[in-house]
Write an enzyme that holds these catalytic residues in place. Structure first.
Site, PDB file in Angstrom:
ATOM      1  N   LYS A  22      36.936  48.779  51.454  1.00  0.00           N
ATOM      2  CA  LYS A  22      38.158  47.986  51.591  1.00  0.00           C
ATOM      3  C   LYS A  22      39.058  48.161  50.370  1.00  0.00           C
ATOM      4  O   LYS A  22      40.268  48.341  50.495  1.00  0.00           O
ATOM      5  CB  LYS A  22      37.790  46.500  51.747  1.00  0.00           C
ATOM      6  CG  LYS A  22      38.961  45.570  51.552  1.00  0.00           C
ATOM      7  CD  LYS A  22      38.544  44.120  51.512  1.00  0.00           C
ATOM      8  CE  LYS A  22      38.155  43.575  50.175  1.00  0.00           C
ATOM      9  NZ  LYS A  22      39.217  43.236  49.228  1.00  0.00           N
ATOM     10  N   ASN A  23      38.461  48.129  49.187  1.00  0.00           N
ATOM     11  CA  ASN A  23      39.273  48.176  47.966  1.00  0.00           C
ATOM     12  C   ASN A  23      39.866  49.552  47.691  1.00  0.00           C
ATOM     13  O   ASN A  23      40.688  49.701  46.794  1.00  0.00           O
ATOM     14  CB  ASN A  23      38.452  47.711  46.761  1.00  0.00           C
ATOM     15  CG  ASN A  23      38.290  46.196  46.751  1.00  0.00           C
ATOM     16  OD1 ASN A  23      38.842  45.507  47.605  1.00  0.00           O
ATOM     17  ND2 ASN A  23      37.530  45.692  45.801  1.00  0.00           N
ATOM     18  N   CYS A 117      41.667  35.425  47.096  1.00  0.00           N
ATOM     19  CA  CYS A 117      40.460  34.662  46.795  1.00  0.00           C
ATOM     20  C   CYS A 117      40.728  33.599  45.734  1.00  0.00           C
ATOM     21  O   CYS A 117      41.494  33.823  44.797  1.00  0.00           O
ATOM     22  CB  CYS A 117      39.387  35.603  46.262  1.00  0.00           C
ATOM     23  SG  CYS A 117      38.575  36.529  47.550  1.00  0.00           S
ATOM     24  N   ARG A 122      44.230  34.702  38.266  1.00  0.00           N
ATOM     25  CA  ARG A 122      44.583  36.060  38.682  1.00  0.00           C
ATOM     26  C   ARG A 122      46.081  36.362  38.631  1.00  0.00           C
ATOM     27  O   ARG A 122      46.727  36.555  39.669  1.00  0.00           O
ATOM     28  CB  ARG A 122      44.046  36.336  40.086  1.00  0.00           C
ATOM     29  CG  ARG A 122      42.555  36.207  40.172  1.00  0.00           C
ATOM     30  CD  ARG A 122      42.023  36.576  41.504  1.00  0.00           C
ATOM     31  NE  ARG A 122      41.804  38.017  41.636  1.00  0.00           N
ATOM     32  CZ  ARG A 122      41.227  38.567  42.687  1.00  0.00           C
ATOM     33  NH1 ARG A 122      40.867  37.842  43.697  1.00  0.00           N
ATOM     34  NH2 ARG A 122      41.047  39.854  42.737  1.00  0.00           N
ATOM     35  N   ASP A 310      32.054  41.999  41.690  1.00  0.00           N
ATOM     36  CA  ASP A 310      31.932  41.819  43.147  1.00  0.00           C
ATOM     37  C   ASP A 310      30.479  41.823  43.632  1.00  0.00           C
ATOM     38  O   ASP A 310      30.226  41.604  44.819  1.00  0.00           O
ATOM     39  CB  ASP A 310      32.739  42.900  43.887  1.00  0.00           C
ATOM     40  CG  ASP A 310      34.238  42.633  43.825  1.00  0.00           C
ATOM     41  OD1 ASP A 310      34.641  41.541  43.386  1.00  0.00           O
ATOM     42  OD2 ASP A 310      35.013  43.525  44.232  1.00  0.00           O
ATOM     43  N   ARG A 402      37.258  39.109  55.757  1.00  0.00           N
ATOM     44  CA  ARG A 402      38.312  39.830  55.041  1.00  0.00           C
ATOM     45  C   ARG A 402      37.817  41.181  54.546  1.00  0.00           C
ATOM     46  O   ARG A 402      38.596  42.128  54.455  1.00  0.00           O
ATOM     47  CB  ARG A 402      38.786  39.019  53.827  1.00  0.00           C
ATOM     48  CG  ARG A 402      39.542  37.772  54.190  1.00  0.00           C
ATOM     49  CD  ARG A 402      40.125  37.137  52.955  1.00  0.00           C
ATOM     50  NE  ARG A 402      40.732  38.166  52.118  1.00  0.00           N
ATOM     51  CZ  ARG A 402      40.915  38.057  50.807  1.00  0.00           C
ATOM     52  NH1 ARG A 402      40.543  36.979  50.173  1.00  0.00           N
ATOM     53  NH2 ARG A 402      41.475  39.036  50.133  1.00  0.00           N
TER      54      ARG A 402
HETATM   55  C1  UD1 Z   1      40.163  44.185  42.076  1.00  0.00           C
HETATM   56  C2  UD1 Z   1      39.360  44.153  43.350  1.00  0.00           C
HETATM   57  C3  UD1 Z   1      38.408  42.947  43.339  1.00  0.00           C
HETATM   58  C4  UD1 Z   1      37.547  42.989  42.079  1.00  0.00           C
HETATM   59  C5  UD1 Z   1      38.408  43.131  40.830  1.00  0.00           C
HETATM   60  C6  UD1 Z   1      37.600  43.350  39.557  1.00  0.00           C
HETATM   61  C7  UD1 Z   1      40.892  45.121  44.965  1.00  0.00           C
HETATM   62  C8  UD1 Z   1      41.764  44.927  46.137  1.00  0.00           C
HETATM   63  N1  UD1 Z   1      40.274  44.022  44.470  1.00  0.00           N
HETATM   64  O1  UD1 Z   1      40.933  42.994  42.027  1.00  0.00           O
HETATM   65  O2  UD1 Z   1      37.580  43.029  44.493  1.00  0.00           O
HETATM   66  O3  UD1 Z   1      36.815  41.796  41.978  1.00  0.00           O
HETATM   67  O4  UD1 Z   1      39.298  44.269  40.959  1.00  0.00           O
HETATM   68  O5  UD1 Z   1      36.791  44.452  39.692  1.00  0.00           O
HETATM   69  O6  UD1 Z   1      40.691  46.241  44.509  1.00  0.00           O
HETATM   70  N2  UD1 Z   1      44.530  40.301  35.136  1.00  0.00           N
HETATM   71  C9  UD1 Z   1      45.540  39.777  34.366  1.00  0.00           C
HETATM   72  N3  UD1 Z   1      46.825  40.200  34.604  1.00  0.00           N
HETATM   73  C10 UD1 Z   1      47.108  41.137  35.569  1.00  0.00           C
HETATM   74  C11 UD1 Z   1      46.062  41.650  36.334  1.00  0.00           C
HETATM   75  C12 UD1 Z   1      44.777  41.218  36.096  1.00  0.00           C
HETATM   76  O7  UD1 Z   1      45.312  38.946  33.486  1.00  0.00           O
HETATM   77  O8  UD1 Z   1      48.291  41.480  35.717  1.00  0.00           O
HETATM   78  C13 UD1 Z   1      43.145  39.844  34.902  1.00  0.00           C
HETATM   79  C14 UD1 Z   1      42.534  39.128  36.103  1.00  0.00           C
HETATM   80  O9  UD1 Z   1      42.887  37.768  36.127  1.00  0.00           O
HETATM   81  C15 UD1 Z   1      41.062  39.364  35.866  1.00  0.00           C
HETATM   82  C16 UD1 Z   1      41.032  40.777  35.263  1.00  0.00           C
HETATM   83  O10 UD1 Z   1      42.329  40.993  34.742  1.00  0.00           O
HETATM   84  O11 UD1 Z   1      40.585  38.454  34.918  1.00  0.00           O
HETATM   85  C17 UD1 Z   1      40.690  41.887  36.214  1.00  0.00           C
HETATM   86  O12 UD1 Z   1      41.493  41.760  37.366  1.00  0.00           O
HETATM   87  P1  UD1 Z   1      41.883  43.005  38.271  1.00  0.00           P
HETATM   88  O13 UD1 Z   1      41.067  44.195  37.902  1.00  0.00           O
HETATM   89  O14 UD1 Z   1      43.352  43.150  38.240  1.00  0.00           O
HETATM   90  O15 UD1 Z   1      41.449  42.506  39.694  1.00  0.00           O
HETATM   91  P2  UD1 Z   1      42.150  42.895  41.035  1.00  0.00           P
HETATM   92  O16 UD1 Z   1      42.762  44.246  40.870  1.00  0.00           O
HETATM   93  O17 UD1 Z   1      42.965  41.777  41.522  1.00  0.00           O
END
Ligand code: UD1
Length: 442
Positions: A22-23, A117, A122, A310, A402
Site C-alpha cells: 500500500k505504501n 491515522c 503528524r 508499522d 485501509r
Molecule cells: C509513512 C508511512 C507510514 C509509516 C511512516 C513511518 C505511507 C503512506 N505511510 O508515513 O505507514 O508509519 O511513514 O515509517 O508511506 N514529520 C514531521 N513533519 C513532516 C513530516 C513528518 O514532523 O513534514 C514527522 C512525523 O510526525 C513522524 C516522523 O516525522 O514523527 C516520520 O513521519 P513520516 O515518515 O513522514 O510518516 P508518513 O510519511 O506520514
C-alpha cells in the site's frame, strides 16, 4: 461499523500470498499526475486507501481504468482542478502526495491539511519547507495548503536537508524535483524500499533519480515525463504481520510472494525472539515458533533499515506470549501505543512509560471486546485475538481495511476462525466492490 469476531487458539497452517505494498502504491499512483501519458501500475493491493487515492486522482481530472483487478491505467491528460479536496484528504493522510506532482507539473497546487491515522500530530511542515527550497511559495488559505512556483510556473532544483527522516516527505520532494529546472539533492532522505520503488517508476517515466535507498538522493530535473508500466513491490508490513501470526498461534505458515530482503530487520528480530524462519527462495518464507518457545527481546522503532514503526503493534502482541520482560520503544510517532490498553483488557501485562512499553510475558490472553484505533493497531488486535482463548470482538475494523487486502479471507484460508460482522457499506474490497465503484455507486 464492521467488526471482526475471532475465536482464538487455533494454530495457523498453510500458505498465504502477500499483496502489493500500500505504501508504495500510493506514491506511485500520485506520480501518474506528473505526465499526460498513461502510467500502468500492476499488483496494487485491494485495500481501501487505494480506492481513496484513485478517487482523488479522478476528482482532480485523471482517468483511471482497471483492466484487471489489481491493475490501474492512470491518464492525467485533462487536469483542471489542482487541488485535493478535504473530504478525501481527511480520510487519508497520503493524499498529500498529490501536492508535489501537481506543483511540479502545473506550477500550482492546493491540498487540505491531512488527517489519517490517529497516531500523533503528524505535521507536513517538512514537505512544505522542501517545496520552498525548490523555489515554491507556500501559504495556508482556509485550512488548505496552497503552493505556487512563481518562476515561469516551474520549480528550480535545490538542496533539501530534511531535519527528520520523512517517508512521504521524501516521496513528495522526489516527484517535485523530477520536473524542476536543474539538479536537486535530498539529504537525510528516507531509505525505505517504497522510496526505491517510486524512484524506479519515476526513472521509467524518464526522470533522472539516483541514490534512492540511501540518505542522499540526487535528481536531475527534466522538462517532461512520459508514460510507464510498473509492478508494485510486495507489502513488507503484511509479510511481517503474517510472520507474527504463524508464531503467535504456534502454527506454521509459508509466506509467498514476499521480498525477504525488505524484511531483514523484522526477520532477525523475530529469530532473536525464538521464531524459526527459513528463506525457501527469493520470494518465500517458512515461519513457525521454535521448539524452545518465544523469549522476550527489546525493540526500538527507527527509520529503515531499522525496525519499522508499522510492525511495533504486532510485535507487542507477540511479546505478550514471550517468556520474560521486553521493552518496546517507539521513536517515530507519539501516541502509538493505543493497542496496549486493548491488549491489557485481554489479559496482557503492559506498562506504558512515555515512549516505552514494558511487556511482561507470557500471559494467557482471553477474548474480549476491543476497539481498533489505527491501521497497525487493528492488525495487532487481530493477532492477539488469534492467540487468545475464547471470542474476541474487534470494533472499528475499517482501519484494517485501509491497508490490508482481505485479511480475514487470508486468515481463514490458513485455519483461523475469524468472521466479519457487517453493519455498514465499508466491507473488504471484493470484485463487486470495484465494479460498484466504477459505476459510481459507492
Ligand atoms: C509513512 C508511512 C507510514 C509509516 C511512516 C513511518 C505511507 C503512506 N505511510 O508515513 O505507514 O508509519 O511513514 O515509517 O508511506 N514529520 C514531521 N513533519 C513532516 C513530516 C513528518 O514532523 O513534514 C514527522 C512525523 O510526525 C513522524 C516522523 O516525522 O514523527 C516520520 O513521519 P513520516 O515518515 O513522514 O510518516 P508518513 O510519511 O506520514
Amino acid at each position: 461499523m464492521d467488526k471482526f469476531r475471532i475465536t482464538g487458539g487455533r494454530p495457523l497452517r498453510g500458505r498465504v500470498s502477500i499483496s502489493g505494498a500500500k505504501n508504495s502504491a500510493l506514491p506511485c499512483m500520485a506520480a501518474a499526475l506528473l505526465t499526460a501519458e498513461t502510467v500502468t501500475l500492476h499488483n496494487l493491493p485491494y485495500a481501501r486507501d487505494i480506492i481513496t487515492q484513485r478517487r482523488l486522482l479522478e476528482d482532480i481530472g485523471a482517468t483511471v481504468l482497471t483492466p484487471e483487478l489489481r491493475t490501474h491505467k492512470i491518464t492525467a491528460n485533462d487536469i483542471e482542478l489542482f487541488e485535493a479536496p478535504y473530504e478525501l484528504v481527511k480520510t487519508m493522510r497520503a493524499s498529500v502526495l498529490a501536492l508535489g506532482p501537481l506543483l511540479a507539473r502545473f506550477g500550482k497546487a492546493r491540498v487540505s491539511l491531512p488527517g489519517g491515522c490517529a497516531i500523533g500530530t503528524r505535521p507536513i511542515d517538512l514537505h512544505l519547507a522542501g517545496f520552498q527550497f525548490l523555489g515554491a511559495e507556500v501559504g495556508l488559505e482556509s485550512g488548505d495548503v496552497v503552493a505556487r512556483a512563481p518562476k515561469r510556473g516551474r520549480l528550480s532544483g535545490g538542496q533539501v536537508n530534511f531535519d527528520k527522516v520523512t517517508v512521504t516527505g521524501t516521496e513528495n520532494l522526489m516527484m517535485a524535483a523530477a520536473l524542476a529546472e536543474g539538479k536537486s539533492v535530498l539529504n537525510n532522505a528516507a531509505c525505505e524500499p517504497e522510496i526505491v520503488d517510486l524512484a524506479e517508476l519515476l526513472n521509467k517515466m524518464g526522470a533522472r533519480v539516483r541514490g534512492a535507498g540511501t540518505p542522499t538522493i540526487e535528481i536531475e530535473g527534466v522538462e517532461a515525463l512520459g508514460g510507464a508500466e510498473h509492478t508494485i513491490i510486495p507489502d513488507r508490513i503484511e509479510t511481517g504481520t503474517f510472520m507474527v501470526a504463524a508464531a503467535i498461534t504456534g502454527g506454521e505458515l509459508e509466506i509467498k510472494g514476499c521480498r525477504p530482503e525488505h524484511s531483514a530487520i523484522v526477520i532477525s528480530k523475530l529469530r532473536e525472539s525464538g521464531v524459526e524462519i527459513e528463506e525457501l527462495n527469493q520470494n518465500t518464507l517458512r515461519v513457525r515458533c521454535g521448539a524452545a518457545g518465544l523469549k522476550a527481546s527489546d525493540v526500538t522503532t527507527e527509520p529503515h533499515p531499522r525496525f519499522p514503526t508499522d510492525m511495533q503493534a504486532q510485535y507487542m502482541a507477540l511479546m505478550t506470549q514471550a517468556e520474560g520482560r521486553s521493552v518496546i520503544t517507539e521513536t517515530i510517532f507519539e501516541n502509538r501505543f493505543m493497542h496496549a490498553s486493548e491488549m491489557q483488557r485481554m489479559g496482557a501485562r503492559i506498562q506504558i512509560e512515555g515512549s516505552m512499553a514494558v511487556v511482561e510475558g507470557p500471559t494467557p490472553l482471553t477474548g474480549a471486546r476491543v476497539q481498533a484505533s489505527d491501521l497497525r493497531a487493528s492488525a495487532s488486535l487481530v493477532l492477539a485475538g488469534l492467540a487468545a482463548s475464547g471470542e474476541t470482538l474487534i470494533d472499528r475494523i475499517y482501519h484494517i481495511d485501509r491497508g490490508y487486502e482481505n485479511i480475514e479471507d487470508k486468515l481463514v484460508s490458513v485455519g483461523a476462525d475469524i468472521e466479519r460482522i457487517r453493519d455498514s457499506v465499508t466491507g473488504p474490497l471484493t470484485k463487486s466492490g470495484i465494479q460498484e465503484l466504477e459505476s459510481g455507486n459507492q
